[in-house]
Every structure is written in C-alpha cells, then in structure tokens.
Design a protein around this motif. Structure first.
Motif, PDB file in Angstrom:
ATOM      1  N   GLY A 155       2.894  -2.070   0.312  1.00  0.00           N
ATOM      2  CA  GLY A 155       2.959  -0.952   1.235  1.00  0.00           C
ATOM      3  C   GLY A 155       3.144  -1.455   2.656  1.00  0.00           C
ATOM      4  N   ASP A 167      -2.614  -3.021   2.413  1.00  0.00           N
ATOM      5  CA  ASP A 167      -1.545  -2.168   1.884  1.00  0.00           C
ATOM      6  C   ASP A 167      -1.093  -2.601   0.484  1.00  0.00           C
ATOM      7  OD1 ASP A 167      -0.145  -4.495   2.507  1.00  0.00           O
ATOM      8  OD2 ASP A 167       0.688  -3.670   4.359  1.00  0.00           O
ATOM      9  N   SER A 204       5.144   0.834  -1.437  1.00  0.00           N
ATOM     10  CA  SER A 204       4.475   0.085  -2.500  1.00  0.00           C
ATOM     11  C   SER A 204       5.176   0.317  -3.837  1.00  0.00           C
ATOM     12  CB  SER A 204       3.016   0.535  -2.592  1.00  0.00           C
ATOM     13  OG  SER A 204       2.342  -0.140  -3.623  1.00  0.00           O
ATOM     14  N   LEU A 247       1.758   3.917   1.782  1.00  0.00           N
ATOM     15  CA  LEU A 247       2.037   3.294   0.487  1.00  0.00           C
ATOM     16  C   LEU A 247       3.345   3.785  -0.123  1.00  0.00           C
ATOM     17  CD1 LEU A 247      -1.573   3.255  -0.980  1.00  0.00           C
ATOM     18  CD2 LEU A 247      -0.273   1.336  -0.048  1.00  0.00           C
TER      19      LEU A 247
END
Length: 480
Positions: free
Chosen positions: A133, A88, A151, A148
């Motif tokens: 993420g 991630d 993120s 995500l």
C-alpha cells in the motif's frame, strides 16, 4: 584518493506495475486515483481466512515482458513470502518470488561503443510480486495516512546485472527499458503515478579490480534525471569516505531532491532478514512450453525492429526515426498517415511539426487527438493534388484540430480550396502591386528577388487560396 581513481558500479532494480484491470491475487480494481481504501477486499486487507488466487492476465503480461527483454522463462516458478513490516503492508509479508523466479537472463542494448559494438546491460532476473500500500506523510500534519488501494497490484521486478558504470548509462538503460515495456504494452510505465519505480544499488572500486565494493541502495527517485543525480551524489560520497580512510556501510539511502543529496534510511537488509519461504496458499506456477512459445510468437514489434523497418520503408533518417519511435502511439500515428498518404517524408514533417505543436499546446495525448491519421493523410493529398495550398493547409489543420472534421470538409466550409482561376489571381496581383508601390516599382525595374515577397503578399491577401504556381507565372509576366 579522488573520484577519478574509482569506478562506479551500479545495478538497478525496476518495479513495474502491470496493466491489469484487477489485482494480482484478488478481483479488486487497479484504477489509479480512486478515493483511499475503496479498492480493497478481505484478500488485500489480509483478513483471516482470505486466500489469494493468481491473476492469469498478470502472468501473461509478465511473461511477455520477460520474452521481450530476451529472458529465459522458467517452466516452473514459485511464489514466496517475503516477511517484513511496513504500516502499509497489512499481511506483514509480501507475496514475491525468490530462488525460483519467473525468468532469468536477458539484456537491454543502450547504444553503440566507439568501435560500433552494442553496449548491453544484462538482466539477472525478472520475477512477479504484489505491491504494498502507500503511506501518505504530508497530507495530515503530525500523522501518517495509509491508502491500501495499491496493496496487491501486480508487479514485475526487473533486476539488472551490475554492468552500469556511469550515471548517464543508468539513465540510458532506464529510458530504453521504459520504451521496450511501452511497446510490449505491459504497463503504462508512469513514474508520476508510481507504476515504474527505481531502486539503485551502487558501489565503488579501483578500476580493474574484480571484487565489488560494499554497496548502498538509493530509493525515493521520481524521475530518470533524479536517478542520475542520485548516483553521482552517492558516488562522490563513497569516494570521499574511502579517501578519508572510512568504510562504506551497507545501508538504504533516500534521495532528497530538494537538497540534491542522499540521507540514511535504515541498515540494508540481506535476503536472510526477509525469512523467505514458499507461499503455502499458492501452488508453483507451471507454464507449458507451447504456451511460452506461443507468447514469444505473438510479441509485438519492438523499438529497434520498428526503427529499422521505418527507415527502409519510408526513407526516414536515423535521427528522425529516434523521434518518431519515442512511443508506440506516436509511431503508430505516423505510420498510419504515411501509409494512407503514400508520403513518408510529408507525414514525418506534419507529425513532428504541426501535430506535436498542437499536442504540446493542448496537453493532449496523441491517442485522443481530434485529427485522425486518415484525415491528416487526406490533407496531405489535397496539398499534393493542388486542391489546397501549403499556406491554407496550416489553416485547415488548425480547424481540424479544433473540430475533428475531415480536411476536405474544413477546406470547403472555410473557403480554403485553392483558386486557379487566372482572372481572380490577376485581381489579387493587381491589388498587391497597388498596395505595395515601392516593392512593385523595384520588382518591375528588374529586382527579381522581390518576386517571393510579392507572392507572399498575394497568398496573404487570398487567405492562402491562390495557386502559387499561377501567381508566380503572372508576376513573371508582369516583370518582363
């Protein structure tokens, strides 16, 4: 060797999502709960050629947090790439800060010692970074999904000194830190939504030894009580391992809340494993001294200062003030009621009584409560003026919580204005004496303690509208 022969040494790393509308280095939304992967762009997806642009508001909030925690804000700090691979983390690195963080020093006071001295937990550093993420393991059997949206959300990481010696002290530190951050209004600090996350570094050593033992890091703790349980569990594990002649291995552990035990995740990395180097796409962050001073001057009132002031201004006891200042929203609500009604004690009783009970029953937050502070103050004033009785006031409040209408309007609409007319009250008294002949006989024969019971009957019959003072006067006259 037993746990009694060892000392726990703990340092905490607290990651806090900042309360910004957009991410740290792009314009994507930070809204929690959006459908997976909709709050993304070339920057947070790490597409070739995308360049980061620093979020100015994130810098303001991070600076406010640092100053509120007593840190020294450095005029120059440097963003760095922290290289590691997670599914991630699309870039393969995280933009963070390493050897030149935003702020250093600082402390959190978690209570008093037996000698009345402040117990402080030092803060080593506070730096800015972006979030990774989220990997979702339990939604799709046999597969891991990647979201995500998180993120690139701006974070601060607050690293404490290894000053914590008990699990309870760790809990006290975290609860105090969370409260300070709430008052600073830099984050919603919701562990449920992941905007406050805690990693604990723990080692053990014989009491009096200066050298630290080999530490482990415990992750995956979703509440402060889980942090305390995890620390106790890992402390006991390390003590037992050393008692058996083994050695503690530096590693990352995961807390298993269901089994209330820790389990290994991976060997703990050192800073060299991350291959830190200055972020080439971001210039050093340079803060003007006047800008820092202005941020310090504009800090909001912090919990300890507010507690002291409210005790002095409204005569609230130290025990009561801890409840009132649990959150800034609750404290603000109380103070607005107290100012408008000029009755600090009455405001405390109503806020911590009826208001909190109504919020618990409805699940509402106080910021969205239908009874506004000015309207609750009006109710207190109506009671004080004798316009509404104490009994009727509770009925008025319940209707206010349902409708959001002001106290005076509810009292008038529902026929709850206090009745002082002697003829009307005398009628209610006569009816009560007739309906409760046994109590009436004993009272009229001189059993004065029944007067309160009879007053209660009258108040119930009048639906709280009778003036209690006139009821008592009429009953006293009847009882001779």
């Amino acid at each position: 060797m037993t746990p009694e022969r060892f000392e726990m040494v703990v340092g905490l790393e607290v990651h806090v999502q900042l309360k910004t509308r957009t991410k740290a280095f792009c314009g994507c939304s930070t809204d929690f709960g959006a459908p997976p992967n909709v709050n993304t762009c070339p920057v947070c997806l790490a597409l070739p050629g995308a360049l980061p642009v620093l979020n100015e508001h994130a810098v303001e909030l991070a600076t406010r947090a640092a100053l509120g925690l007593g840190c020294v804000v450095n005029p120059v700090s440097v963003f760095a790439r922290k290289n590691y691979f997670y599914p991630d983390l699309p870039k393969g690195y995280q933009i963070s800060q390493f050897d030149q963080p935003l702020a250093t020093g600082g402390f959190v006071i978690i209570g008093k010692s037996e000698k009345g001295i402040d117990v402080q937990i030092g803060i080593t550093r506070l730096h800015m970074e972006e979030d990774a993420g989220k990997s979702i393991h339990d939604r799709y059997p046999g597969a891991t999904a990647i979201d995500l949206n998180r993120s690139g959300v701006p974070l601060i990481e607050i690293v404490s000194e290894p000053d914590i010696r008990t699990a309870a002290s760790a809990g006290a530190y975290l609860r105090t830190l969370k409260q300070i951050l709430q008052y600073l209004d830099v984050s919603d600090v919701s562990m449920e939504e992941g905007s406050l996350r805690v990693d604990a570094n723990i080692s053990v050593r014989p009491p009096g030894q200066a050298k630290l033992g080999t530490k482990t890091e415990v992750k995956n703790m979703n509440s402060f009580s889980a942090v305390e349980k995890a620390l106790e569990s890992e402390f006991n594990r390390q003590c037992a391992l050393l008692a058996a002649g083994g050695k503690v291995e530096q590693q990352t552990l995961l807390w298993d809340g269901a089994r209330e035990t820790v389990r290994p995740s991976r060997t703990k990395e050192g800073s060299h494993d991350y291959r830190y180097f200055p972020e080439p796409d971001l210039r050093p962050l340079m803060l003007d001294a006047k800008w820092i001073d202005n941020a310090r001057k504009n800090l909001p009132e912090l919990p300890e200062a507010r507690k002291t002031r409210l005790v002095q201004e409204y005569g609230i006891s130290p025990t009561e003030i801890e409840q009132l200042t649990a959150t800034p929203a609750l404290s603000d609500y109380f103070e607005a009621v107290a100012r408008a009604s000029k009755d600090g004690k009455g405001a405390y009783n109503w806020v911590m009584g009826e208001v909190m009970a109504a919020l618990r029953a409805s699940g509402e937050e106080i910021t969205g409560f239908k009874v506004r502070p000015a309207d609750l103050a009006q109710l207190l004033n109506l009671v004080r003026d004798g316009t509404v009785s104490h009994t009727a006031a509770k009925q008025v409040f319940a209707r206010m919580a349902e409708t959001g209408k002001p106290a005076a309007q509810v009292a008038a609409d529902d026929g709850l204005l206090q009745v002082g007319d002697e003829a009307a009250i005398a009628t209610w008294v006569d009816e009560v004496l007739t309906e409760h002949p046994e109590e009436a006989k004993r009272y009229l024969a001189g059993e004065k303690k029944l007067q309160g019971v009879l007053v209660g009957f009258v108040m119930k019959k009048s639906k709280g509208r009778a003036d209690p003072k006139r009821v008592n006067q009429l009953l006293s006259a009847r009882g001779g």
